[in-house]
Design an enzyme around this catalytic site. Structure first.
Site, PDB file in Angstrom:
ATOM      1  N   ASP A  38       0.856  -1.177   0.000  1.00 43.58           N
ATOM      2  CA  ASP A  38       0.000   0.000   0.000  1.00 43.58           C
ATOM      3  C   ASP A  38       0.899   1.237   0.000  1.00 43.58           C
ATOM      4  O   ASP A  38       1.857   1.296   0.772  1.00 43.58           O
ATOM      5  CB  ASP A  38      -0.899  -0.015   1.248  1.00 43.58           C
ATOM      6  CG  ASP A  38      -2.013   0.999   1.205  1.00 43.58           C
ATOM      7  OD1 ASP A  38      -1.712   2.196   1.009  1.00 43.58           O
ATOM      8  OD2 ASP A  38      -3.176   0.611   1.373  1.00 43.58           O
ATOM      9  N   GLU A  73     -13.144   2.614  -1.000  1.00 42.18           N
ATOM     10  CA  GLU A  73     -12.313   3.624  -1.657  1.00 42.18           C
ATOM     11  C   GLU A  73     -11.929   3.274  -3.092  1.00 42.18           C
ATOM     12  O   GLU A  73     -11.688   4.159  -3.896  1.00 42.18           O
ATOM     13  CB  GLU A  73     -11.054   3.933  -0.828  1.00 42.18           C
ATOM     14  CG  GLU A  73     -10.086   2.778  -0.633  1.00 42.18           C
ATOM     15  CD  GLU A  73     -10.490   1.754   0.418  1.00 42.18           C
ATOM     16  OE1 GLU A  73      -9.776   0.745   0.528  1.00 42.18           O
ATOM     17  OE2 GLU A  73     -11.504   1.932   1.113  1.00 42.18           O
ATOM     18  N   HIS A  81     -10.206  -5.989  -2.861  1.00 44.98           N
ATOM     19  CA  HIS A  81      -8.850  -6.038  -2.329  1.00 44.98           C
ATOM     20  C   HIS A  81      -8.884  -6.369  -0.839  1.00 44.98           C
ATOM     21  O   HIS A  81      -9.780  -5.958  -0.115  1.00 44.98           O
ATOM     22  CB  HIS A  81      -8.075  -4.747  -2.586  1.00 44.98           C
ATOM     23  CG  HIS A  81      -8.724  -3.498  -2.068  1.00 44.98           C
ATOM     24  ND1 HIS A  81      -9.846  -2.944  -2.651  1.00 44.98           N
ATOM     25  CD2 HIS A  81      -8.392  -2.692  -1.050  1.00 44.98           C
ATOM     26  CE1 HIS A  81     -10.177  -1.837  -2.000  1.00 44.98           C
ATOM     27  NE2 HIS A  81      -9.309  -1.674  -1.009  1.00 44.98           N
ATOM     28  N   HIS A 141      -6.756  -6.103   2.620  1.00 51.29           N
ATOM     29  CA  HIS A 141      -5.668  -5.420   3.317  1.00 51.29           C
ATOM     30  C   HIS A 141      -5.028  -6.415   4.286  1.00 51.29           C
ATOM     31  O   HIS A 141      -5.740  -7.007   5.113  1.00 51.29           O
ATOM     32  CB  HIS A 141      -6.191  -4.246   4.148  1.00 51.29           C
ATOM     33  CG  HIS A 141      -6.749  -3.114   3.371  1.00 51.29           C
ATOM     34  ND1 HIS A 141      -6.005  -2.015   3.010  1.00 51.29           N
ATOM     35  CD2 HIS A 141      -7.998  -2.891   2.879  1.00 51.29           C
ATOM     36  CE1 HIS A 141      -6.761  -1.157   2.343  1.00 51.29           C
ATOM     37  NE2 HIS A 141      -7.982  -1.672   2.248  1.00 51.29           N
TER      38      HIS A 141
END
Length: 129
Positions: free
Chosen positions: A29, A88, A93, A95
């Protein structure tokens, strides 16, 4: 319009890639909660995680587990936290965040890392994948 993750997958936007196979990619990230904060992303652009087919969902979790194990070998932490939010970026995805305290998962606390630090860390994690 392609998501930012699709652009990363297609090489249009640079990333600090950790691992990749024919269906998934993992990269650091760029605005991490903690050192080693990694995103695991399916190459197929699907907006919501529960819209993935069952097999793809299970394979994403298996891929994410392998990445998490590599993170644990590389980044000092109590554990690797997992979060799927997805508001977002309209592309599934996961994390993976090395955590030492609950605050590390809050998405309010960010750490600053240079591009060189990110590149070096991505290489280290990738070697442990």
């Amino acid at each position: 319009m392609a998501s930012i993750f699709t652009k990363i997958i297609e090489g249009e936007i640079p990333s600090h890639k950790i691992a990749e196979d024919h269906k998934f990619i993992a990269f650091l990230d760029v605005n991490p909660n903690a050192k080693g904060h990694t995103l695991c992303v399916p190459k197929a652009e699907v907006d919501k995680i529960f819209d993935l087919g069952e097999q793809d969902y299970l394979q994403l979790m298996q891929f994410s587990r392998q990445v998490a194990k590599a993170l644990e070998k590389t980044v000092a932490c109590k554990r690797v936290g997992i979060s799927v939010i997805g508001l977002e970026v309209p592309h599934v995805h996961v994390h993976l965040i090395p955590i030492n305290e609950m605050e590390d998962m809050s998405f309010q606390h960010k750490v600053k890392m240079s591009q060189d630090e990110l590149a070096s860390l991505a290489q280290e994690i990738g070697e442990n994948f």
